[in-house]
Enzyme design. Sequence first.
Site, PDB file in Angstrom:
ATOM      1  CE1 TYR A 162      10.348   3.662   2.146  1.00 48.24           C
ATOM      2  CE2 TYR A 162      11.139   4.898   0.246  1.00 48.24           C
ATOM      3  CZ  TYR A 162      11.006   4.756   1.619  1.00 48.24           C
ATOM      4  OH  TYR A 162      11.531   5.711   2.452  1.00 48.24           O
ATOM      5  CE  LYS A 166       8.376   6.095   3.580  1.00 53.02           C
ATOM      6  NZ  LYS A 166       8.160   6.385   5.018  1.00 53.02           N
TER       7      LYS A 166
END
Length: 272
Positions: A162, A166
């Site tokens: 993640y 991102k």
Amino acid sequence: MGLLEGRKAVVTGAAQGLGLSIARCFLAEGARVAMADIQRDKLAAACANLLSNGRAFPLAVDTTSAASVRAMIADAAERLEGIDILVNVAGGSGTRIIEGIEDLDDDLFRRIIEGNLYGTFNCCKAAAPFLRKSGRGRVINFSSSSLRGVKGKSSVAARHAYAAAKAGVHGFSNQLACDLGDDGVAVAVILPAFVLTEPGARVHEVFYGLPEAERATMLSRLPEPPRQPDDIGWTVAFLASDHGAGLAGTAVRLRGPIPGPDRKSTRLNSSH
């Protein structure tokens, strides 16, 4: 007249959580909204519950599939008669908590990257021609404060993947802002920190799946209490409006109370 009166918006991940709240805030500000998500039943129910007098409609999409995204964007542009705003919310960190990199398998890492970074790329690429034609196009992408890393228990499940995804969205948005700025398209990226979504949404389920002591420890590490999804929705509505024209290439980090229709102040940290 609302901030987004007459604007035509596409919001991904709109069946629940942040995407649904953003769609709701957009509708309140006068926009028409194509609500896109892979969860067909939840999406249909969300649109029906909005009672938006035909100003919102559901579109099924798998954002990791370029073909699916192209079809969705084309359908949205036809039904809306153009696209002024694209908000990329779809993504997430999965539901299985991964704390050590030794426990993160290749397939999960790839799926998180595809769901967040590749999905954002697909939607931006397909929507770019319509946003250029708009003359006042807006793109709001979602990064995360988790790109700096997370200590201890968190609602971020597959944290390594993640954070990488991102960070990629952040850099991609910066380049996109450079590319589209001359065509009047303002691109911004939001780092919203911890948002506690409604029951049934992924973050809510992951957070309340932790033991009470671990939830308390996690909350104690936050600089401020968790936000509600509509807090983010009103900020996105502001960025999507004419007021957002000067924020191209901006990373917006949210701090303090977020202004809704009845609120007076906020603090926004931004960097280029």
